[in-house]
Design an enzyme around this catalytic site. Structure first.
Site, PDB file in Angstrom:
ATOM      1  N   HIS A   1      39.095  29.257  53.908  1.00 23.82           N
ATOM      2  CA  HIS A   1      39.047  30.595  53.548  1.00 23.82           C
ATOM      3  C   HIS A   1      40.632  30.959  52.793  1.00 23.82           C
ATOM      4  O   HIS A   1      41.495  31.013  53.461  1.00 23.82           O
ATOM      5  CB  HIS A   1      39.083  31.375  54.434  1.00 23.82           C
ATOM      6  CG  HIS A   1      37.259  31.643  55.176  1.00 23.82           C
ATOM      7  ND1 HIS A   1      36.651  32.297  54.651  1.00 23.82           N
ATOM      8  CD2 HIS A   1      36.957  30.455  55.983  1.00 23.82           C
ATOM      9  CE1 HIS A   1      35.509  32.184  55.336  1.00 23.82           C
ATOM     10  NE2 HIS A   1      35.672  30.924  56.151  1.00 23.82           N
TER      11      HIS A   1
ATOM     12  N   GLU B   1      41.547  33.549  51.226  1.00 21.86           N
ATOM     13  CA  GLU B   1      41.858  34.900  51.455  1.00 21.86           C
ATOM     14  C   GLU B   1      42.403  35.565  52.797  1.00 21.86           C
ATOM     15  O   GLU B   1      43.026  36.608  52.604  1.00 21.86           O
ATOM     16  CB  GLU B   1      40.687  35.812  51.394  1.00 21.86           C
ATOM     17  CG  GLU B   1      39.450  35.647  52.554  1.00 21.86           C
ATOM     18  CD  GLU B   1      38.564  34.500  52.590  1.00 21.86           C
ATOM     19  OE1 GLU B   1      37.497  34.565  53.237  1.00 21.86           O
ATOM     20  OE2 GLU B   1      38.905  33.544  51.796  1.00 21.86           O
TER      21      GLU B   1
ATOM     22  N   CYS C   1      33.242  28.568  51.719  1.00 25.10           N
ATOM     23  CA  CYS C   1      32.733  28.526  53.087  1.00 25.10           C
ATOM     24  C   CYS C   1      31.159  28.638  52.805  1.00 25.10           C
ATOM     25  O   CYS C   1      30.494  27.735  52.365  1.00 25.10           O
ATOM     26  CB  CYS C   1      33.219  29.573  54.038  1.00 25.10           C
ATOM     27  SG  CYS C   1      32.724  29.084  55.720  1.00 25.10           S
TER      28      CYS C   1
END
Length: 189
Positions: A168, A170, A81
């Protein structure tokens, strides 16, 4: 214990999740402030570096920056990002304010078979959370995945071993996110 992945924190709400996902895959990681990134990378000699996301724009007056020498350490880097946007600007690309903030799930289309996407379904679901986006790639970078709203959702500079994602990996909303992070650590690094 040797640090496998060093995570530079740019103030993302998800930074701790990056470390957690890596640790769940048996990969030891440490989080350090972005401004200590070069020093910590030289001291700890990780196998890879991740630039986290962050709430700012790379064009803000006080935007967080890294010492560009970090790109010359010959350590694989993944920018997530804000990390992607910072890498793009640092290498001469262009980031713009998106027409609308993108927050939520998106369908990611993998454009090029690449080791970072080993075992990842195509298309797959990823989580987006951004208001800026890459408009023009920096020289030496190429697109490896896109979404309908982000033409450059994943890019790579193979010569420098630098990857960057607008999404993202994660967060649990990214279907194969843990697999992507594991691929970074095991295949790329």
């Amino acid at each position: 214990m040797q640090v496998e992945i060093l995570i530079l924190d740019f103030g993302s709400q998800y930074t701790q999740l990056i470390a957690r996902r890596l640790r769940e895959e048996g990969i030891y990681s440490e989080i350090v402030p972005y401004f200590d990134g070069l020093k910590e990378a030289k001291n700890k000699k990780p196998k890879g570096i991740i630039f986290s996301g962050g709430p700012a724009s790379v064009y803000d007056k006080d935007a967080y920056r890294v010492d560009k020498e970090i790109y010359n350490l010959n350590i694989p880097i993944l920018g997530i990002c804000y990390g992607m946007q910072l890498i793009t600007v640092d290498f001469g690309g262009e980031v713009i304010r998106a027409d609308h903030h993108e927050y939520g799930k998106a369908e990611l289309f993998i454009d090029e078979v690449h080791e970072i996407f080993d075992g990842v379904s195509n298309p797959t679901i990823v989580w987006m959370s951004h208001s800026d986006k890459v408009e023009k790639l920096a020289p030496g970078f190429k697109r490896i995945a896109h979404t309908l709203n982000a033409p450059y959702a994943a890019i790579v500079n193979e010569e420098k071993n630098i990857y960057a994602f607008q999404f993202h990996p994660e967060v649990t909303h990214t279907k194969d996110g843990a697999k992507i992070l594991k691929n970074l650590a095991r295949n790329v690094c």
